[in-house]
Structure formats: structure tokens, C-alpha cells
Write a protein that holds these residues in place. Structure first.
Motif, PDB file in Angstrom:
ATOM      1  N   ILE A  91       0.854  -1.186   0.000  1.00  0.00           N
ATOM      2  CA  ILE A  91       0.000   0.000   0.000  1.00  0.00           C
ATOM      3  C   ILE A  91       0.889   1.235   0.000  1.00  0.00           C
ATOM      4  O   ILE A  91       1.798   1.353   0.826  1.00  0.00           O
ATOM      5  CB  ILE A  91      -0.921   0.015   1.232  1.00  0.00           C
ATOM      6  CG1 ILE A  91      -1.883  -1.180   1.199  1.00  0.00           C
ATOM      7  CG2 ILE A  91      -1.703   1.328   1.316  1.00  0.00           C
ATOM      8  CD1 ILE A  91      -2.676  -1.355   2.482  1.00  0.00           C
ATOM      9  N   VAL A  92       0.634   2.144  -0.930  1.00  0.00           N
ATOM     10  CA  VAL A  92       1.370   3.410  -0.986  1.00  0.00           C
ATOM     11  C   VAL A  92       0.356   4.523  -0.746  1.00  0.00           C
ATOM     12  O   VAL A  92      -0.413   4.890  -1.634  1.00  0.00           O
ATOM     13  CB  VAL A  92       2.079   3.597  -2.340  1.00  0.00           C
ATOM     14  CG1 VAL A  92       2.949   4.850  -2.311  1.00  0.00           C
ATOM     15  CG2 VAL A  92       2.910   2.373  -2.689  1.00  0.00           C
ATOM     16  N   GLU A  93       0.345   5.040   0.472  1.00  0.00           N
ATOM     17  CA  GLU A  93      -0.671   6.009   0.903  1.00  0.00           C
ATOM     18  C   GLU A  93      -0.085   6.856   2.025  1.00  0.00           C
ATOM     19  O   GLU A  93       0.398   6.318   3.021  1.00  0.00           O
ATOM     20  CB  GLU A  93      -1.925   5.263   1.371  1.00  0.00           C
ATOM     21  CG  GLU A  93      -2.936   6.084   2.135  1.00  0.00           C
ATOM     22  CD  GLU A  93      -3.551   7.195   1.309  1.00  0.00           C
ATOM     23  OE1 GLU A  93      -3.340   8.374   1.676  1.00  0.00           O
ATOM     24  OE2 GLU A  93      -4.230   6.893   0.306  1.00  0.00           O
ATOM     25  N   GLU A 118       9.973   5.466  -0.151  1.00  0.00           N
ATOM     26  CA  GLU A 118       9.652   4.279   0.641  1.00  0.00           C
ATOM     27  C   GLU A 118       9.016   3.205  -0.233  1.00  0.00           C
ATOM     28  O   GLU A 118       9.284   2.010  -0.066  1.00  0.00           O
ATOM     29  CB  GLU A 118       8.708   4.645   1.785  1.00  0.00           C
ATOM     30  CG  GLU A 118       9.335   5.513   2.857  1.00  0.00           C
ATOM     31  CD  GLU A 118       8.346   5.875   3.960  1.00  0.00           C
ATOM     32  OE1 GLU A 118       7.197   5.382   3.908  1.00  0.00           O
ATOM     33  OE2 GLU A 118       8.714   6.649   4.856  1.00  0.00           O
ATOM     34  N   ALA A 119       8.172   3.633  -1.167  1.00  0.00           N
ATOM     35  CA  ALA A 119       7.500   2.678  -2.049  1.00  0.00           C
ATOM     36  C   ALA A 119       8.508   1.913  -2.897  1.00  0.00           C
ATOM     37  O   ALA A 119       8.438   0.682  -3.013  1.00  0.00           O
ATOM     38  CB  ALA A 119       6.505   3.412  -2.948  1.00  0.00           C
ATOM     39  N   ILE A 120       9.458   2.626  -3.483  1.00  0.00           N
ATOM     40  CA  ILE A 120      10.466   1.983  -4.334  1.00  0.00           C
ATOM     41  C   ILE A 120      11.296   0.994  -3.526  1.00  0.00           C
ATOM     42  O   ILE A 120      11.617  -0.110  -3.990  1.00  0.00           O
ATOM     43  CB  ILE A 120      11.345   3.052  -5.003  1.00  0.00           C
ATOM     44  CG1 ILE A 120      10.523   3.800  -6.063  1.00  0.00           C
ATOM     45  CG2 ILE A 120      12.586   2.426  -5.633  1.00  0.00           C
ATOM     46  CD1 ILE A 120      11.212   5.013  -6.640  1.00  0.00           C
ATOM     47  N   ASP A 121      11.642   1.370  -2.286  1.00  0.00           N
ATOM     48  CA  ASP A 121      12.404   0.453  -1.424  1.00  0.00           C
ATOM     49  C   ASP A 121      11.612  -0.827  -1.163  1.00  0.00           C
ATOM     50  O   ASP A 121      12.163  -1.940  -1.234  1.00  0.00           O
ATOM     51  CB  ASP A 121      12.745   1.133  -0.095  1.00  0.00           C
ATOM     52  CG  ASP A 121      13.798   2.218  -0.250  1.00  0.00           C
ATOM     53  OD1 ASP A 121      14.506   2.211  -1.279  1.00  0.00           O
ATOM     54  OD2 ASP A 121      13.906   3.077   0.644  1.00  0.00           O
ATOM     55  N   ALA A 171      -4.355   4.183   5.238  1.00  0.00           N
ATOM     56  CA  ALA A 171      -3.494   3.031   4.941  1.00  0.00           C
ATOM     57  C   ALA A 171      -3.759   1.878   5.901  1.00  0.00           C
ATOM     58  O   ALA A 171      -3.830   0.713   5.488  1.00  0.00           O
ATOM     59  CB  ALA A 171      -2.029   3.452   5.003  1.00  0.00           C
ATOM     60  N   ASN A 172      -3.905   2.182   7.186  1.00  0.00           N
ATOM     61  CA  ASN A 172      -4.139   1.124   8.171  1.00  0.00           C
ATOM     62  C   ASN A 172      -5.505   0.472   7.984  1.00  0.00           C
ATOM     63  O   ASN A 172      -5.654  -0.748   8.155  1.00  0.00           O
ATOM     64  CB  ASN A 172      -4.011   1.686   9.588  1.00  0.00           C
ATOM     65  CG  ASN A 172      -2.574   1.970   9.968  1.00  0.00           C
ATOM     66  OD1 ASN A 172      -1.655   1.309   9.497  1.00  0.00           O
ATOM     67  ND2 ASN A 172      -2.359   2.969  10.811  1.00  0.00           N
ATOM     68  N   ILE A 202       3.689  -0.959   3.950  1.00  0.00           N
ATOM     69  CA  ILE A 202       3.005   0.314   3.715  1.00  0.00           C
ATOM     70  C   ILE A 202       4.058   1.394   3.524  1.00  0.00           C
ATOM     71  O   ILE A 202       4.983   1.519   4.332  1.00  0.00           O
ATOM     72  CB  ILE A 202       2.081   0.686   4.888  1.00  0.00           C
ATOM     73  CG1 ILE A 202       0.956  -0.338   5.043  1.00  0.00           C
ATOM     74  CG2 ILE A 202       1.491   2.084   4.697  1.00  0.00           C
ATOM     75  CD1 ILE A 202       0.074  -0.101   6.263  1.00  0.00           C
ATOM     76  N   ALA A 203       3.932   2.161   2.455  1.00  0.00           N
ATOM     77  CA  ALA A 203       4.843   3.269   2.180  1.00  0.00           C
ATOM     78  C   ALA A 203       4.052   4.567   2.165  1.00  0.00           C
ATOM     79  O   ALA A 203       2.895   4.596   1.743  1.00  0.00           O
ATOM     80  CB  ALA A 203       5.546   3.066   0.839  1.00  0.00           C
ATOM     81  N   GLN A 204       4.693   5.652   2.619  1.00  0.00           N
ATOM     82  CA  GLN A 204       4.026   6.946   2.664  1.00  0.00           C
ATOM     83  C   GLN A 204       4.511   7.904   1.585  1.00  0.00           C
ATOM     84  O   GLN A 204       3.950   8.980   1.426  1.00  0.00           O
ATOM     85  CB  GLN A 204       4.209   7.588   4.043  1.00  0.00           C
ATOM     86  CG  GLN A 204       3.481   6.866   5.161  1.00  0.00           C
ATOM     87  CD  GLN A 204       3.625   7.581   6.486  1.00  0.00           C
ATOM     88  OE1 GLN A 204       4.518   7.292   7.273  1.00  0.00           O
ATOM     89  NE2 GLN A 204       2.745   8.530   6.741  1.00  0.00           N
TER      90      GLN A 204
END
Length: 241
Positions: free
Chosen positions: A11-13, A43-46, A19-20, A37-39
Motif C-alpha cells: 500500500i502506498v498512501e 519508501e515505495a520503491i524500497d 493506509a491502516n 506500507i509506504a508513505q
């Protein structure tokens, strides 16, 4: 429909409340497991480099980044055509929609997001993956179902549960102060704060700062540790998760 495989989900939010709730809802459906979960885009790419999920729920309007950049990264840099991406956004303009479609978005869901619409997408995804895994040749009817069966759903009624309207902020917590505290953690990643040090950053009393920190802790956005000094009471130190 028998479900034998578990599909990993990222989830990217940038709104952790949403997100939760998304994570809890998705994990409650058979065949899915939220692995991260990425914000933001970084973070999403990682997370994507680590997990290579089957499904991504991607917000378009991220803090200091654009969800479409994550979509492009998946298709161009990861060269991952097998990752399905569901856009979650309030953006209704044709330019954003066309760009999402051109990079192969699996679905495009407008916020506020209805639970029934989310569950419809999850059901479609399971059907889509199972159909593609078959060894039998496809007929035109099969292809029509894959490419055109979008499972249209009417706009959510007032009785439908909407994620953005769930779990309103409790009394004594306002969004502006909450965002200020989130920004402090985001801008100083790796730094731990006490209620007193945070109160100095945001210009409130220590009691108010502690109330907000405990709220973020309850939302699983930060973690806390207790440090014991040589004198006085032990003190909680809060750190971005």
C-alpha cells in the motif's frame, strides 16, 4: 471460488489512517497479505525492490512525490508487467486517468473509497490471476472478460461504508497539529522525541504534545521506548517507525 495462493500487497498512501484501514480490510480478504506500507515514493520503491508484490494500491497525490512516478518506475525500471496496480485517488481529470491507463493500471478507484468497491477490485484481481494461470487456450469470450469486465459499480450510497469517513480524529486531536508533528518526524528521520522536545518544535504544552504522540503511537505510525535517567521518572522517547 477456491483460493490457494496468497497474493502479496503493498500500500502506498501518505494518510496512515487510510493506509491502516486499507491494510486491515485487505488482510481480511482470503488470498491477500499486506507486506508493507509506504508513505512516499522513496519508501515505495524500497518496498517494491524488496518484496516484488503481486498487487499495489497506489495513491496519486503523495507528500513531496507523485504516485504516477511510482507507476512508471514499476513499468520502466522494474520492467514488471506482472505487478497489478490499483490507483487510489481523488483526481478526476482526464490527463491523470489517461496516464494511469497508458502505464497499465489494473483499476482506478476514486476517493472517498467505498468498501464494496475495494472488495470488488480484490475479487476481480483473484479471478484475473486465476484465469491467466490456466493452461487452456483463450477464446474471444475469455479475452473480453479479462479486458472489459471492469465490474462497474454505482456510486456508493449514503449507507455504504467509506474509508475516508471511518475512524474520525478523536476529540482533542486536530489535523493541522497532527500534520505538524508528522512533518517533524519526517524531516528528522531517526531522531527520537520526548513530549517536552516535541512541544518546543510545535509550540504547544507538553501535555498536548504527549496526547498527539500517544495518538500516533496508537495508530502504529511511531514507536516508543522508555529511557531511565539517573534521577527522576523514566521518560518515553518517540521515534518514527
Amino acid at each position: 471460488m477456491e483460493i490457494t495462493n496468497i497474493n502479496s500487497v503493498v500500500i502506498v498512501e501518505d494518510d496512515m489512517r487510510i493506509a491502516n484501514i486499507l491494510s486491515k480490510t485487505i488482510n481480511g480478504e482470503a488470498g491477500f497479505e499486506v507486506v508493507g506500507i509506504a508513505q512516499n515514493a522513496t519508501e515505495a520503491i524500497d518496498l517494491l525492490d524488496i518484496f516484488k508484490p503481486e498487487l499495489i494500491f497506489l495513491d496519486v497525490s503523495l507528500v513531496e512525490s507523485n504516485g504516477l512516478d511510482v507507476l512508471k518506475y514499476v513499468r520502466q525500471d522494474l520492467n514488471a508487467a506482472d505487478i497489478s496496480i490499483v490507483m487510489l485517488t481523488a483526481a478526476k481529470d482526464s490527463e491523470v486517468i489517461q496516464e494511469a491507463m497508458s502505464y497499465g493500471a489494473f483499476d482506478y478507484i476514486l476517493k472517498p473509497l467505498a468498501f464494496s468497491r475495494l472488495k470488488l477490485t480484490l475479487a476481480r484481481f483473484i479471478q484475473y490471476r486465476q484465469r491467466l494461470s490456466t493452461q487452456q487456450p483463450f477464446e474471444q469470450d475469455d479475452l473480453d472478460e479479462l479486458f472489459h469486465n471492469q465490474g462497474k459499480l454505482a456510486n456508493p450510497s449514503k449507507s455504504d461504508s467509506v474509508i475516508n469517513e471511518i475512524a474520525p480524529l478523536p476529540k482533542g486531536i486536530d489535523s493541522l497539529t497532527l500534520d505538524k508533528i508528522r512533518a517533524v518526524f519526517s524531516d528528522n528521520s531517526g531522531t527520537a522525541y520526548t513530549a517536552e522536545s516535541m512541544s518546543e518544535y510545535i509550540g504547544t504544552s507538553r501535555t498536548t504534545a504527549r496526547r498527539y504522540l500517544e495518538y500516533l503511537l496508537s495508530c502504529n505510525e511511531i514507536i516508543a521506548d522508555i529511557e531511565y535517567g539517573t534521577v527522576g521518572r523514566p521518560e518515553r522517547h518517540y521515534l518514527l517507525k
